[in-house]
Design a protein around this motif. Sequence first.
Motif, PDB file in Angstrom:
ATOM      1  N   VAL A 341      27.546   0.442  16.972  1.00 35.49           N
ATOM      2  CA  VAL A 341      27.093   1.000  18.394  1.00 35.49           C
ATOM      3  C   VAL A 341      26.082   2.060  18.340  1.00 35.49           C
ATOM      4  O   VAL A 341      25.087   2.181  19.370  1.00 35.49           O
ATOM      5  CB  VAL A 341      28.274   1.783  18.845  1.00 35.49           C
ATOM      6  N   ALA A 342      26.118   2.878  17.283  1.00 33.46           N
ATOM      7  CA  ALA A 342      25.159   4.006  17.011  1.00 33.46           C
ATOM      8  C   ALA A 342      23.742   3.366  17.070  1.00 33.46           C
ATOM      9  O   ALA A 342      22.523   4.013  17.660  1.00 33.46           O
ATOM     10  CB  ALA A 342      25.385   4.954  16.189  1.00 33.46           C
ATOM     11  N   MET A 343      23.543   2.599  16.229  1.00 30.84           N
ATOM     12  CA  MET A 343      22.359   1.579  16.161  1.00 30.84           C
ATOM     13  C   MET A 343      21.725   1.002  17.261  1.00 30.84           C
ATOM     14  O   MET A 343      20.670   1.019  17.464  1.00 30.84           O
ATOM     15  CB  MET A 343      22.649   0.443  14.992  1.00 30.84           C
ATOM     16  N   LEU A 344      22.632   0.244  17.867  1.00 34.65           N
ATOM     17  CA  LEU A 344      22.384  -0.153  19.329  1.00 34.65           C
ATOM     18  C   LEU A 344      21.839   0.704  20.341  1.00 34.65           C
ATOM     19  O   LEU A 344      20.685   0.705  21.027  1.00 34.65           O
ATOM     20  CB  LEU A 344      23.249  -0.939  19.887  1.00 34.65           C
ATOM     21  N   ASN A 345      22.571   1.928  20.386  1.00 35.76           N
ATOM     22  CA  ASN A 345      22.285   2.839  21.483  1.00 35.76           C
ATOM     23  C   ASN A 345      21.064   3.754  21.003  1.00 35.76           C
ATOM     24  O   ASN A 345      20.351   4.341  21.963  1.00 35.76           O
ATOM     25  CB  ASN A 345      23.331   3.937  21.610  1.00 35.76           C
ATOM     26  N   GLN A 346      20.863   4.014  19.992  1.00 36.52           N
ATOM     27  CA  GLN A 346      19.862   5.169  19.262  1.00 36.52           C
ATOM     28  C   GLN A 346      18.334   4.520  18.749  1.00 36.52           C
ATOM     29  O   GLN A 346      17.536   5.285  18.670  1.00 36.52           O
ATOM     30  CB  GLN A 346      20.431   6.170  18.371  1.00 36.52           C
ATOM     31  N   LYS A 347      18.714   3.518  18.259  1.00 38.46           N
ATOM     32  CA  LYS A 347      17.622   2.901  17.895  1.00 38.46           C
ATOM     33  C   LYS A 347      16.741   3.606  16.707  1.00 38.46           C
ATOM     34  O   LYS A 347      17.269   3.899  15.696  1.00 38.46           O
ATOM     35  CB  LYS A 347      16.812   2.048  18.755  1.00 38.46           C
ATOM     36  N   ILE A 382      21.210  -5.807  14.531  1.00 43.51           N
ATOM     37  CA  ILE A 382      19.726  -5.580  14.511  1.00 43.51           C
ATOM     38  C   ILE A 382      18.981  -6.693  14.771  1.00 43.51           C
ATOM     39  O   ILE A 382      18.003  -6.739  15.558  1.00 43.51           O
ATOM     40  CB  ILE A 382      19.550  -4.720  13.214  1.00 43.51           C
ATOM     41  N   GLU A 383      19.034  -7.682  13.756  1.00 46.18           N
ATOM     42  CA  GLU A 383      18.226  -9.096  13.931  1.00 46.18           C
ATOM     43  C   GLU A 383      18.379  -9.585  15.514  1.00 46.18           C
ATOM     44  O   GLU A 383      17.443 -10.049  15.685  1.00 46.18           O
ATOM     45  CB  GLU A 383      18.422  -9.919  12.850  1.00 46.18           C
ATOM     46  N   SER A 384      19.526  -9.492  15.870  1.00 43.75           N
ATOM     47  CA  SER A 384      19.734 -10.323  17.206  1.00 43.75           C
ATOM     48  C   SER A 384      19.316  -9.316  18.394  1.00 43.75           C
ATOM     49  O   SER A 384      18.995  -9.843  19.392  1.00 43.75           O
ATOM     50  CB  SER A 384      21.370 -10.546  17.238  1.00 43.75           C
ATOM     51  N   MET A 385      19.648  -8.012  18.122  1.00 41.90           N
ATOM     52  CA  MET A 385      19.439  -7.273  19.498  1.00 41.90           C
ATOM     53  C   MET A 385      18.467  -6.072  19.399  1.00 41.90           C
ATOM     54  O   MET A 385      17.790  -5.823  20.483  1.00 41.90           O
ATOM     55  CB  MET A 385      20.797  -6.756  19.888  1.00 41.90           C
ATOM     56  N   VAL A 386      18.177  -5.609  18.175  1.00 40.83           N
ATOM     57  CA  VAL A 386      17.001  -4.681  18.201  1.00 40.83           C
ATOM     58  C   VAL A 386      16.190  -4.875  16.990  1.00 40.83           C
ATOM     59  O   VAL A 386      15.801  -4.277  15.937  1.00 40.83           O
ATOM     60  CB  VAL A 386      17.649  -3.032  18.018  1.00 40.83           C
ATOM     61  N   PRO A 387      15.621  -6.292  17.035  1.00 39.46           N
ATOM     62  CA  PRO A 387      14.816  -6.662  15.900  1.00 39.46           C
ATOM     63  C   PRO A 387      13.509  -5.673  15.438  1.00 39.46           C
ATOM     64  O   PRO A 387      12.966  -5.703  14.308  1.00 39.46           O
ATOM     65  CB  PRO A 387      14.227  -7.984  16.224  1.00 39.46           C
ATOM     66  N   GLU A 388      12.986  -4.776  16.577  1.00 35.56           N
ATOM     67  CA  GLU A 388      11.904  -3.906  16.304  1.00 35.56           C
ATOM     68  C   GLU A 388      12.280  -2.850  15.222  1.00 35.56           C
ATOM     69  O   GLU A 388      11.288  -2.318  14.557  1.00 35.56           O
ATOM     70  CB  GLU A 388      11.610  -3.183  17.563  1.00 35.56           C
ATOM     71  N   ILE A 389      13.401  -2.612  14.834  1.00 38.09           N
ATOM     72  CA  ILE A 389      13.876  -1.684  13.735  1.00 38.09           C
ATOM     73  C   ILE A 389      14.470  -2.081  12.428  1.00 38.09           C
ATOM     74  O   ILE A 389      14.716  -1.403  11.552  1.00 38.09           O
ATOM     75  CB  ILE A 389      14.621  -0.564  14.339  1.00 38.09           C
ATOM     76  N   ARG A 390      14.335  -3.592  12.519  1.00 38.53           N
ATOM     77  CA  ARG A 390      14.775  -4.347  11.115  1.00 38.53           C
ATOM     78  C   ARG A 390      13.989  -3.875  10.127  1.00 38.53           C
ATOM     79  O   ARG A 390      14.637  -3.643   9.137  1.00 38.53           O
ATOM     80  CB  ARG A 390      14.769  -5.755  11.542  1.00 38.53           C
ATOM     81  N   ASP A 391      12.789  -4.037   9.969  1.00 40.00           N
ATOM     82  CA  ASP A 391      12.097  -3.683   8.788  1.00 40.00           C
ATOM     83  C   ASP A 391      12.092  -2.389   8.151  1.00 40.00           C
ATOM     84  O   ASP A 391      12.369  -2.117   6.942  1.00 40.00           O
ATOM     85  CB  ASP A 391      10.482  -4.176   8.855  1.00 40.00           C
ATOM     86  N   GLN A 392      12.263  -1.434   9.066  1.00 38.62           N
ATOM     87  CA  GLN A 392      12.431  -0.063   8.711  1.00 38.62           C
ATOM     88  C   GLN A 392      13.997   0.070   8.111  1.00 38.62           C
ATOM     89  O   GLN A 392      13.973   0.646   6.919  1.00 38.62           O
ATOM     90  CB  GLN A 392      12.502   0.844   9.847  1.00 38.62           C
ATOM     91  N   TYR A 393      14.895  -0.687   8.707  1.00 39.17           N
ATOM     92  CA  TYR A 393      16.276  -0.485   8.429  1.00 39.17           C
ATOM     93  C   TYR A 393      16.584  -1.242   6.958  1.00 39.17           C
ATOM     94  O   TYR A 393      17.192  -0.594   5.714  1.00 39.17           O
ATOM     95  CB  TYR A 393      17.184  -0.974   9.326  1.00 39.17           C
ATOM     96  N   LYS A 394      15.718  -2.446   6.505  1.00 47.93           N
ATOM     97  CA  LYS A 394      15.765  -2.975   5.482  1.00 47.93           C
ATOM     98  C   LYS A 394      15.242  -2.071   4.346  1.00 47.93           C
ATOM     99  O   LYS A 394      15.641  -2.074   3.111  1.00 47.93           O
ATOM    100  CB  LYS A 394      15.248  -4.445   5.565  1.00 47.93           C
ATOM    101  N   LYS A 395      14.064  -1.491   4.777  1.00 48.73           N
ATOM    102  CA  LYS A 395      13.535  -0.822   3.636  1.00 48.73           C
ATOM    103  C   LYS A 395      14.248   0.726   3.160  1.00 48.73           C
ATOM    104  O   LYS A 395      14.331   0.902   1.993  1.00 48.73           O
ATOM    105  CB  LYS A 395      12.043  -0.258   4.063  1.00 48.73           C
ATOM    106  N   GLN A 445      28.381  12.988  12.390  1.00 48.29           N
ATOM    107  CA  GLN A 445      26.886  13.289  12.574  1.00 48.29           C
ATOM    108  C   GLN A 445      26.160  13.221  14.104  1.00 48.29           C
ATOM    109  O   GLN A 445      26.583  12.547  14.894  1.00 48.29           O
ATOM    110  CB  GLN A 445      26.073  12.313  11.731  1.00 48.29           C
ATOM    111  N   ASN A 446      25.336  14.259  14.138  1.00 48.11           N
ATOM    112  CA  ASN A 446      24.435  14.211  15.366  1.00 48.11           C
ATOM    113  C   ASN A 446      23.101  13.684  15.294  1.00 48.11           C
ATOM    114  O   ASN A 446      22.362  14.261  14.434  1.00 48.11           O
ATOM    115  CB  ASN A 446      24.608  15.776  15.828  1.00 48.11           C
ATOM    116  N   VAL A 447      22.790  12.540  15.962  1.00 49.29           N
ATOM    117  CA  VAL A 447      21.350  11.806  15.685  1.00 49.29           C
ATOM    118  C   VAL A 447      20.274  13.088  16.120  1.00 49.29           C
ATOM    119  O   VAL A 447      19.193  12.754  15.855  1.00 49.29           O
ATOM    120  CB  VAL A 447      21.319  10.594  16.161  1.00 49.29           C
ATOM    121  N   ASP A 448      20.655  13.733  16.912  1.00 51.90           N
ATOM    122  CA  ASP A 448      19.743  14.794  17.576  1.00 51.90           C
ATOM    123  C   ASP A 448      19.322  15.977  16.685  1.00 51.90           C
ATOM    124  O   ASP A 448      18.334  16.650  16.795  1.00 51.90           O
ATOM    125  CB  ASP A 448      20.065  15.344  18.934  1.00 51.90           C
ATOM    126  N   VAL A 449      19.883  16.094  15.599  1.00 52.55           N
ATOM    127  CA  VAL A 449      19.752  17.254  14.528  1.00 52.55           C
ATOM    128  C   VAL A 449      19.261  16.625  13.020  1.00 52.55           C
ATOM    129  O   VAL A 449      19.989  15.642  12.580  1.00 52.55           O
ATOM    130  CB  VAL A 449      21.103  17.927  14.454  1.00 52.55           C
TER     131      VAL A 449
END
Length: 455
Positions: A341-347, A382-395, A445-449
Amino acid sequence: MRQSKAKQITNYIALFRKIVEGIYTSLSAKNVDIEGACSYLEMCQQRAIDFGTFIEGEEGEGHPTVKMLEEFCEVLYEIHEEIQSERGLSADSAKARLDTMVNRIEESANKDITLTTVKLFLPYKASMWDSLESVWMKANEDPNCTAIVIPIPYFDKNPDGSVKQMHYEGNDYPENVPVVSFENFDFMGVHPDEVYIHNPYDDWNYVTSVHPYFYTDNIKKFTDKLIYIPYFVLAEPDVDNPDVLESLKGYVLSKGVVNADEVIVQSEQMREAYIRVLSAQFGEDTRPSWEAKIKGTGSPKVERLLRLSKEEQEIPEEWKKIITKPDGSRKKIIFYNTSVVAMLNQKQKMIDKIKDALEVFKECQDDVALLWRPHPLTMATIESMVPEIRDQYKKIIEDYRTEGWGIYDDTPNMDRAIIISDAYYGDPSSLVQLYEKLEKPIMIQNVDVLEKESV
């Protein structure tokens, strides 16, 4: 005899009682209907023969209830002869004799016919087996129950909803859980009495899908009772808060909940929340059906975790190297959880937060061992819904695993990680409720910090 066939016993007994009433009515009429009574007696005898044949087919020859049915047939014949004789037979006397025999048949059936059940468990991800395990264990220990575990295949989905790679995790279950191949099982032929599932979404999941054969609409065709147990544990809801009930709709209004014959949730409070959401969606007149269906008897996940917390966990050697200090003492282990959920919402913000968190824990590695366990569907999501961050996440994952200063846990055994860890850090998640049960520290955790930026 299978539990699924037990209804036939009840039906036969009920039929005998109706026929006996017909005989009594025929004999007690002002104009006694001998012909009608004889017709009922002949019908009853044929049904007794049919019932005996049915029992022999299930239980074998010489069964006590079959012998009782043979006596019943003799009484039916005797009464048939007596009511046609000059002496005749009173309606009360005939009914008393027949009622006695039917009662004896019912008692014998209840005492001498052992009812067995077949309970089928259809998990799809091995890491979610904990939501069904304790129920399976009880069924497996019951001598009158055959408990069968059949891991079912599932597919990742493309962004357009089409399916791609198929996954099957049948080899990832604990050694004490015998699994049966879905490919060689005759679901319709066996027709299990009960089927248990933990995936309620059918074709409504945007990330993964179990094989369509195992959508709940189809499962209901080959079982008498479909039971859904959620694979997650949620925060206890404030049932009087409309916003809370709104947030639960994605869980409650799934096909599995609607199609199941029984739904087992984590608490009575959660049960009430489900009932309110369902009644609001389908109308208040449907409330009684939801009240009968939803059970708040508790989550097997919690039951399993509390049981395992008392047992010593087997820790992989590569983990021991990370969690053990040079002097042989153990570091504090922090379970780091990153959610779908956090990955989808915060990208991108979530990507930055993970990098930041890993840097902080890397600096503390002499005293703290990080155990990072992302949600098992993160990459597929990520691959299905936010593929734009896939490479960063894999690395991030590749670098973390290569550096080797922390633990990356992608095993099916989530409970081991929870039990051996000393505290929780990460996103809001159902895991928080489990840590609360174990009374371990929790930090969200707070993604804004970003700690490294603030230094």
